[in-house]
Design a protein around this motif. Structure first.
Motif, PDB file in Angstrom:
ATOM      1  N   TRP A 133       0.775  -0.984   0.059  1.00 25.55           N
ATOM      2  CA  TRP A 133       0.179  -0.151   0.221  1.00 25.55           C
ATOM      3  C   TRP A 133       0.810   1.321   0.196  1.00 25.55           C
ATOM      4  CZ3 TRP A 133      -5.410   0.171  -0.333  1.00 25.55           C
ATOM      5  CH2 TRP A 133      -5.850  -1.110  -0.400  1.00 25.55           C
ATOM      6  N   ALA A 134       0.596   2.250  -0.795  1.00 26.14           N
ATOM      7  CA  ALA A 134       1.020   3.656  -0.940  1.00 26.14           C
ATOM      8  C   ALA A 134       0.112   4.425   0.154  1.00 26.14           C
ATOM      9  CB  ALA A 134       1.201   4.306  -2.166  1.00 26.14           C
ATOM     10  N   VAL A 135       0.532   4.779   1.241  1.00 26.84           N
ATOM     11  CA  VAL A 135      -0.084   5.385   2.440  1.00 26.84           C
ATOM     12  C   VAL A 135      -0.141   6.827   2.592  1.00 26.84           C
ATOM     13  CG1 VAL A 135      -0.586   5.575   4.927  1.00 26.84           C
ATOM     14  CG2 VAL A 135       0.032   3.339   3.574  1.00 26.84           C
ATOM     15  N   THR A 136      -1.197   7.436   2.440  1.00 24.08           N
ATOM     16  CA  THR A 136      -1.308   9.003   2.929  1.00 24.08           C
ATOM     17  C   THR A 136      -2.018   9.111   3.933  1.00 24.08           C
ATOM     18  OG1 THR A 136      -1.343   9.581   0.114  1.00 24.08           O
ATOM     19  CG2 THR A 136      -1.965  10.966   1.763  1.00 24.08           C
ATOM     20  N   HIS A 137      -1.332   9.725   5.056  1.00 28.81           N
ATOM     21  CA  HIS A 137      -2.186   9.804   6.351  1.00 28.81           C
ATOM     22  C   HIS A 137      -2.483  11.218   6.612  1.00 28.81           C
ATOM     23  CE1 HIS A 137      -1.647   8.949  10.897  1.00 28.81           C
ATOM     24  NE2 HIS A 137      -3.153   9.402  10.814  1.00 28.81           N
ATOM     25  N   LEU A 138      -3.688  11.563   6.679  1.00 25.31           N
ATOM     26  CA  LEU A 138      -4.362  12.957   7.018  1.00 25.31           C
ATOM     27  C   LEU A 138      -4.747  13.096   8.317  1.00 25.31           C
ATOM     28  CD1 LEU A 138      -5.903  13.888   3.620  1.00 25.31           C
ATOM     29  CD2 LEU A 138      -3.472  14.551   4.424  1.00 25.31           C
ATOM     30  N   ILE A 139      -4.671  14.162   9.119  1.00 23.01           N
ATOM     31  CA  ILE A 139      -5.204  14.248  10.362  1.00 23.01           C
ATOM     32  C   ILE A 139      -5.967  15.377  10.563  1.00 23.01           C
ATOM     33  CG2 ILE A 139      -4.597  14.500  13.063  1.00 23.01           C
ATOM     34  CD1 ILE A 139      -1.601  13.163  12.198  1.00 23.01           C
ATOM     35  N   HIS A 140      -7.257  15.283  11.307  1.00 21.58           N
ATOM     36  CA  HIS A 140      -8.355  16.304  11.356  1.00 21.58           C
ATOM     37  C   HIS A 140      -7.464  17.252  12.347  1.00 21.58           C
ATOM     38  CE1 HIS A 140     -11.601  14.404   9.312  1.00 21.58           C
ATOM     39  NE2 HIS A 140     -11.351  13.254   9.974  1.00 21.58           N
ATOM     40  N   PRO A 141      -7.952  18.840  12.167  1.00 22.29           N
ATOM     41  CA  PRO A 141      -9.030  19.112  11.514  1.00 22.29           C
ATOM     42  C   PRO A 141      -8.750  19.320  10.009  1.00 22.29           C
ATOM     43  CG  PRO A 141      -8.125  21.028  12.653  1.00 22.29           C
ATOM     44  CD  PRO A 141      -7.604  19.708  12.926  1.00 22.29           C
ATOM     45  N   GLU A 142      -7.221  19.292   9.758  1.00 23.67           N
ATOM     46  CA  GLU A 142      -7.121  19.510   8.199  1.00 23.67           C
ATOM     47  C   GLU A 142      -7.275  18.416   7.147  1.00 23.67           C
ATOM     48  OE1 GLU A 142      -4.261  21.685  11.012  1.00 23.67           O
ATOM     49  OE2 GLU A 142      -4.875  19.546  10.831  1.00 23.67           O
ATOM     50  N   ALA A 143      -7.606  17.381   7.718  1.00 20.97           N
ATOM     51  CA  ALA A 143      -8.196  16.202   7.008  1.00 20.97           C
ATOM     52  C   ALA A 143      -9.397  16.312   6.334  1.00 20.97           C
ATOM     53  CB  ALA A 143      -8.124  14.756   7.596  1.00 20.97           C
ATOM     54  N   GLU A 144     -10.538  17.057   6.923  1.00 17.19           N
ATOM     55  CA  GLU A 144     -11.671  17.294   6.499  1.00 17.19           C
ATOM     56  C   GLU A 144     -11.648  18.133   5.220  1.00 17.19           C
ATOM     57  OE1 GLU A 144     -15.810  19.389   7.812  1.00 17.19           O
ATOM     58  OE2 GLU A 144     -14.401  19.161   9.369  1.00 17.19           O
ATOM     59  N   ALA A 145     -10.810  19.328   5.290  1.00 15.65           N
ATOM     60  CA  ALA A 145     -10.714  20.270   4.322  1.00 15.65           C
ATOM     61  C   ALA A 145      -9.764  19.787   2.968  1.00 15.65           C
ATOM     62  CB  ALA A 145     -10.074  21.602   4.348  1.00 15.65           C
ATOM     63  N   ALA A 146      -8.920  18.831   3.463  1.00 12.27           N
ATOM     64  CA  ALA A 146      -8.179  17.972   2.248  1.00 12.27           C
ATOM     65  C   ALA A 146      -9.012  17.023   1.564  1.00 12.27           C
ATOM     66  CB  ALA A 146      -7.134  17.408   2.793  1.00 12.27           C
ATOM     67  N   VAL A 147     -10.125  16.365   2.111  1.00 14.62           N
ATOM     68  CA  VAL A 147     -10.776  15.268   1.446  1.00 14.62           C
ATOM     69  C   VAL A 147     -11.676  16.222   0.955  1.00 14.62           C
ATOM     70  CG1 VAL A 147     -12.663  13.689   1.917  1.00 14.62           C
ATOM     71  CG2 VAL A 147     -10.342  13.331   2.926  1.00 14.62           C
ATOM     72  N   GLY A 148     -12.272  17.167   1.066  1.00  5.98           N
ATOM     73  CA  GLY A 148     -13.349  17.898   0.396  1.00  5.98           C
ATOM     74  C   GLY A 148     -12.541  18.745  -0.644  1.00  5.98           C
ATOM     75  N   ALA A 149     -11.305  18.751  -0.559  1.00  3.95           N
ATOM     76  CA  ALA A 149     -10.705  19.342  -1.967  1.00  3.95           C
ATOM     77  C   ALA A 149      -9.920  18.095  -3.028  1.00  3.95           C
ATOM     78  CB  ALA A 149      -9.557  20.223  -1.489  1.00  3.95           C
ATOM     79  N   GLY A 150     -10.399  16.999  -2.378  1.00  7.31           N
ATOM     80  CA  GLY A 150     -10.188  16.057  -3.585  1.00  7.31           C
ATOM     81  C   GLY A 150      -8.931  14.893  -3.103  1.00  7.31           C
ATOM     82  N   ALA A 151      -8.658  14.980  -1.878  1.00  9.60           N
ATOM     83  CA  ALA A 151      -7.655  14.127  -1.429  1.00  9.60           C
ATOM     84  C   ALA A 151      -8.031  12.501  -1.414  1.00  9.60           C
ATOM     85  CB  ALA A 151      -7.294  14.354   0.019  1.00  9.60           C
ATOM     86  N   ALA A 152      -9.439  12.152  -1.520  1.00 11.02           N
ATOM     87  CA  ALA A 152      -9.855  10.763  -1.780  1.00 11.02           C
ATOM     88  C   ALA A 152      -9.978  10.446  -3.103  1.00 11.02           C
ATOM     89  CB  ALA A 152     -11.117  10.672  -0.805  1.00 11.02           C
ATOM     90  N   ASP A 153      -9.819  11.240  -4.140  1.00  9.80           N
ATOM     91  CA  ASP A 153     -10.462  10.906  -5.184  1.00  9.80           C
ATOM     92  C   ASP A 153      -9.635   9.710  -5.972  1.00  9.80           C
ATOM     93  OD1 ASP A 153     -12.063  13.227  -4.952  1.00  9.80           O
ATOM     94  OD2 ASP A 153     -10.955  14.489  -6.444  1.00  9.80           O
ATOM     95  N   ASP A 154      -8.416   9.387  -5.624  1.00  8.67           N
ATOM     96  CA  ASP A 154      -7.826   8.462  -6.457  1.00  8.67           C
ATOM     97  C   ASP A 154      -7.321   7.323  -5.279  1.00  8.67           C
ATOM     98  OD1 ASP A 154      -5.806   9.737  -4.830  1.00  8.67           O
ATOM     99  OD2 ASP A 154      -4.329   9.741  -6.547  1.00  8.67           O
ATOM    100  N   ALA A 155      -8.100   7.379  -4.144  1.00  2.66           N
ATOM    101  CA  ALA A 155      -7.974   6.121  -3.254  1.00  2.66           C
ATOM    102  C   ALA A 155      -8.745   5.022  -3.519  1.00  2.66           C
ATOM    103  CB  ALA A 155      -8.295   6.713  -1.744  1.00  2.66           C
ATOM    104  N   ASP A 156      -7.825   3.865  -3.382  1.00  5.68           N
ATOM    105  CA  ASP A 156      -8.527   2.546  -3.668  1.00  5.68           C
ATOM    106  C   ASP A 156      -9.481   2.280  -2.546  1.00  5.68           C
ATOM    107  OD1 ASP A 156      -7.447   1.778  -6.060  1.00  5.68           O
ATOM    108  OD2 ASP A 156      -5.591   1.969  -5.159  1.00  5.68           O
TER     109      ASP A 156
END
Length: 258
Positions: free
Chosen positions: A31-54
Motif C-alpha cells: 500500500w502507498a499510504v497517505t495519512h491525514l489528520i483532522h481538522p486539516e483532513a476534512e478540508a483536504a478530503v473535500g478538496a479531492g484527497a480521496a479522489d484516487d484512493a483505492d
C-alpha cells in the motif's frame, strides 16, 4: 498486492499513540499510504484527497469538542460529505476502526454507512432513541471468527485472544457478521459514555442500557463499494497483535477489490 494500491488514512478527533499506530500502517505491505489528520483532513478530503484512493482507513472521530462536561457536535462540510459519497459511488472501499463508529454525530448517513453508532449522549440512531453508549477498557476476551470462508477472516485462527476496549452500542442493517467477542454485552460490564464526558469515569450509576450485539467486525455494502468495520484497535497492544494486523490487511485488500 500491487504497490499501485493507494490507501488514505484519516485520524484525529480522538487521542491515540502516534508511533505505534504508524508502525501498524508500516506493516501494510503493498500500500502507498497517505495519512491525514483532522481538522486539516476534512478540508483536504473535500478538496479531492480521496479522489484516487483505492481504500480509506477511518481511524478518526471528527465532529466533536468536549466542553463543560458535555459533547458539542457539528456536521462535516458539504464538500467532505460529497467526497465520501463519491468515493463509495465509484466503487471505492473503506475500513473503519474502533472509535470511527462514533464520528460525525450530526451526519446520520455516516452511521448508516457503518451500520452502527456509538453515542456520547442519549439520542437517535437508525430512527430509534438510545441511551448513551457504553465503553470498557482493557477487556481480555476471545475474538471468535463467524465466517471462516470470508476473505477478511482468511488465515485467522477460529478464536484468538485480545486485550482491548469494547463498546456497548447499537448495530443494525444488512451487515455480514465476521467476528464476535466472547463477552457479555450487558450494562453491568460497561460504563456510561455520558458519565465519562461529565467527568465521572468508570460509572454506570443510573444508566439502564439495554443489551447489545456482540459483533466486533462486519461487512456491509455502501454505494458501489463496501465497508468493513473492525471494533478492536484502541491502542498499542492491539496495533501490534498479529491477528488484528492480518484482519486489517485482509479487510483493506477485500474492500479495494470491490
Amino acid at each position: 498486492m500491487s504497490a499501485a494500491h493507494r490507501l488514505l488514512v484519516l485520524s484525529g478527533g480522538h487521542p491515540y499513540e502516534a508511533e505505534p499506530f504508524a508502525a501498524l500502517l508500516a506493516s501494510l505491505d503493498g500500500w502507498a499510504v497517505t495519512h491525514l489528520i483532522h481538522p486539516e483532513a476534512e478540508a483536504a478530503v473535500g478538496a479531492g484527497a480521496a479522489d484516487d484512493a483505492d481504500a480509506i482507513l477511518f481511524y478518526d472521530m471528527p465532529g466533536y469538542s468536549f466542553e463543560g462536561g458535555r459533547a458539542v457536535t457539528r456536521p462535516p462540510s458539504f464538500a467532505y460529505r460529497r467526497a465520501i459519497a463519491h468515493h463509495f459511488a465509484r466503487g471505492g472501499g473503506a475500513v473503519a476502526m474502533h472509535h470511527a463508529i462514533a464520528g460525525w454525530a450530526e451526519w446520520p448517513e455516516w452511521a448508516a454507512m457503518i451500520g452502527g453508532r456509538f453515542l456520547y449522549a442519549p439520542g437517535e440512531a437508525n430512527g430509534e432513541r438510545h441511551l448513551d453508549s457504553g465503553y470498557r477498557h482493557d477487556v481480555r476476551y476471545d475474538a471468535v471468527v463467524l465466517d471462516p470462508g470470508h476473505p477478511v477472516t482468511a488465515g485467522l485462527p477460529p478464536r484468538f485472544p485480545l486485550r482491548d476496549e469494547l463498546y456497548l452500542a447499537p448495530v443494525w442493517g444488512a451487515v455480514t457478521p465476521l467476528l464476535r467477542a466472547d463477552h457479555r454485552f450487558v450494562r453491568d460490564n460497561f460504563y456510561s459514555a455520558a458519565e465519562a464526558v461529565a467527568g465521572r469515569m468508570f460509572s454506570n450509576s443510573g444508566w439502564d442500557h439495554r443489551p447489545e450485539s456482540d459483533l466486533i467486525a462486519w461487512e456491509k455494502p455502501v454505494g458501489n463499494g463496501r465497508l468493513v468495520y473492525i471494533q478492536p484497535g484502541d491502542g498499542p497492544a492491539a496495533y501490534a497483535d498479529p491477528n488484528l494486523r492480518r484482519l486489517i490487511a485482509n479487510a483493506l485488500g477485500h474492500v479495494a477489490a470491490a
